[in-house]
Design an enzyme around this catalytic site. Structure first.
Site, PDB file in Angstrom:
ATOM      1  N   ARG A  59      -3.982  -0.150   4.658  1.00 34.60           N
ATOM      2  CA  ARG A  59      -5.187  -0.583   5.372  1.00 34.60           C
ATOM      3  C   ARG A  59      -4.857  -1.687   6.385  1.00 34.60           C
ATOM      4  O   ARG A  59      -5.374  -1.701   7.514  1.00 34.60           O
ATOM      5  CB  ARG A  59      -6.221  -1.075   4.350  1.00 34.60           C
ATOM      6  CG  ARG A  59      -7.563  -1.444   4.942  1.00 34.60           C
ATOM      7  CD  ARG A  59      -8.626  -1.550   3.860  1.00 34.60           C
ATOM      8  NE  ARG A  59      -9.881  -2.036   4.408  1.00 34.60           N
ATOM      9  CZ  ARG A  59     -10.412  -3.221   4.130  1.00 34.60           C
ATOM     10  NH1 ARG A  59      -9.811  -4.048   3.276  1.00 34.60           N
ATOM     11  NH2 ARG A  59     -11.549  -3.596   4.679  1.00 34.60           N
ATOM     12  N   HIS A  63      -5.599  -1.519  10.377  1.00 36.74           N
ATOM     13  CA  HIS A  63      -6.419  -2.542  11.015  1.00 36.74           C
ATOM     14  C   HIS A  63      -5.638  -3.295  12.092  1.00 36.74           C
ATOM     15  O   HIS A  63      -6.222  -3.768  13.073  1.00 36.74           O
ATOM     16  CB  HIS A  63      -6.982  -3.513   9.974  1.00 36.74           C
ATOM     17  CG  HIS A  63      -8.133  -2.950   9.202  1.00 36.74           C
ATOM     18  ND1 HIS A  63      -9.193  -3.707   8.746  1.00 36.74           N
ATOM     19  CD2 HIS A  63      -8.404  -1.673   8.810  1.00 36.74           C
ATOM     20  CE1 HIS A  63     -10.053  -2.928   8.106  1.00 36.74           C
ATOM     21  NE2 HIS A  63      -9.586  -1.699   8.125  1.00 36.74           N
ATOM     22  N   ASN A  91     -12.115  -7.647   7.813  1.00 34.11           N
ATOM     23  CA  ASN A  91     -10.782  -7.947   7.266  1.00 34.11           C
ATOM     24  C   ASN A  91     -10.780  -8.972   6.141  1.00 34.11           C
ATOM     25  O   ASN A  91      -9.725  -9.297   5.599  1.00 34.11           O
ATOM     26  CB  ASN A  91      -9.853  -8.438   8.384  1.00 34.11           C
ATOM     27  CG  ASN A  91      -9.433  -7.326   9.315  1.00 34.11           C
ATOM     28  OD1 ASN A  91      -9.544  -6.154   8.974  1.00 34.11           O
ATOM     29  ND2 ASN A  91      -8.958  -7.692  10.499  1.00 34.11           N
ATOM     30  N   HIS A 188      -7.698   7.240   2.441  1.00 38.07           N
ATOM     31  CA  HIS A 188      -8.692   6.824   1.447  1.00 38.07           C
ATOM     32  C   HIS A 188      -8.406   7.416   0.069  1.00 38.07           C
ATOM     33  O   HIS A 188      -9.192   7.229  -0.858  1.00 38.07           O
ATOM     34  CB  HIS A 188     -10.108   7.206   1.900  1.00 38.07           C
ATOM     35  CG  HIS A 188     -10.615   6.364   3.022  1.00 38.07           C
ATOM     36  ND1 HIS A 188     -11.757   6.653   3.737  1.00 38.07           N
ATOM     37  CD2 HIS A 188     -10.117   5.228   3.580  1.00 38.07           C
ATOM     38  CE1 HIS A 188     -11.947   5.731   4.664  1.00 38.07           C
ATOM     39  NE2 HIS A 188     -10.963   4.855   4.591  1.00 38.07           N
TER      40      HIS A 188
END
Length: 317
Positions: A59, A63, A91, A188
């Site tokens: 992740r 990001h 975040n 995911h």
């Protein structure tokens, strides 16, 4: 108008093509040959101590790349005069930054000033997937670290309540296709979400429905129990799929059963192309793994504006 669209598409493609060609899979072979194996060892040890590390690293890399390109800007700490990306609302729940710090410290002892923090993060994300049972791939290397990190720019990140057109726009702006969207959404398969990211689907969804009607009823009931409307449990939430620490294709199987956690997951079933890909990946883990690896290479090659090799990943030089 058609010419304008073509020129925009060409420009995006050229930037991505240029960046891919500026990076190289053997970038550190002579200057820091043990960099990759060192990062792998650090990630493996961190996973032994904390099973949530792989999801966190994957992740974090995503990001990073979706804001200012893959330049390690997500790793920078806020200062007295600037709130950095890691403190932007999407975040706040990022963690495991220490894994990058440990890897950086070990690599700096071996090859000072050679390996960028952005590259360490890209490699750590790859290792996180591989060590969780997923595919591996050759990570293109040679990124430079950025010097700018703004919390306000995290608004550019795709939100968990995004619809298919919003997701398509976000990905296409970064040179990524609908196929990449479906493949990368498979990330995911790892991880956990707090209630706030899917609360909108299980309480007061719209004027007609309390619960999102695209959610399978028993799954929605389970989520409501985990996340009551007046939730008092600080870290309440749900895993993103039923094999939360294993990188596999269960995410897609659950999507077809209407058990996708986020609106941004379920919306993949609202477009014929993306829905067909969800079915393909649900039926073939090999097809998913191949597509995920290819899309990760594309995403991790999104051009950043990096200028330096940071000595410490949390601070500019």
């Amino acid at each position: 108008m058609a010419l304008q669209k073509f020129l925009v598409a060409f420009a995006i493609g050229f930037v991505l093509f240029s960046c891919v060609n500026a990076l190289s899979s053997n970038y550190y072979d002579k200057t820091c040959p043990d960099a990759e194996s060192t990062i792998t060892q650090v990630v493996r040890k961190a996973m032994w101590n904390d099973k949530t590390v792989p999801a966190a690293l994957l992740r974090m890399h995503f990001h990073d790349c979706f804001v200012r390109g893959c330049d390690g800007s997500v790793l920078l700490n806020s200062t007295k005069n600037n709130q950095a990306e890691k403190d932007g609302p999407p975040n706040i729940s990022l963690h495991a930054f220490y894994v990058i710090d440990v890897a950086k410290k070990q690599i700096e002892n071996m090859c000072p000033g050679v390996v960028s923090c952005a590259d360490i993060l890209a490699l750590a994300a790859r290792d996180a997937v591989k060590l969780s049972g997923g595919p591996t791939w050759e990570v293109p290397k040679g990124r430079k670290d950025g010097r700018i990190s703004k919390a306000s720019e995290t608004q550019q990140l795709p939100a968990p309540n995004s619809n298919i057109s919003q997701l398509q726009q976000s990905f296409s702006q970064r040179g990524l296709t609908l196929d990449d969207l479906v493949a990368l959404s498979g990330g995911h398969t790892l991880g956990f979400s707090h209630c706030s990211s899917f609360q909108n689907r299980i309480h007061k969804f719209d004027k007609k429905n309390d619960v999102d009607p695209t959610l399978e009823a028993s799954f929605a009931a389970k989520l409501k129990k985990l996340c009551p409307i007046k939730n008092t449990v600080k870290n309440a939430g749900s895993t993103l799929d039923s094999t939360t620490f294993l990188f596999d294709n269960v995410y897609y199987k659950l999507l077809l059963q209407k058990k996708g956690l986020f609106s941004s997951d379920s919306t993949l079933l609202t477009n014929s192309r993306t829905k067909n890909l969800v079915s393909t990946f649900a039926n073939s883990q090999n097809e998913f793994f191949k597509a995920f690896a290819n899309s990760m290479i594309k995403m991790s090659s999104i051009s950043g504006s990096g200028q330096e090799i940071r000595r410490d990943c949390r601070f500019v030089n």
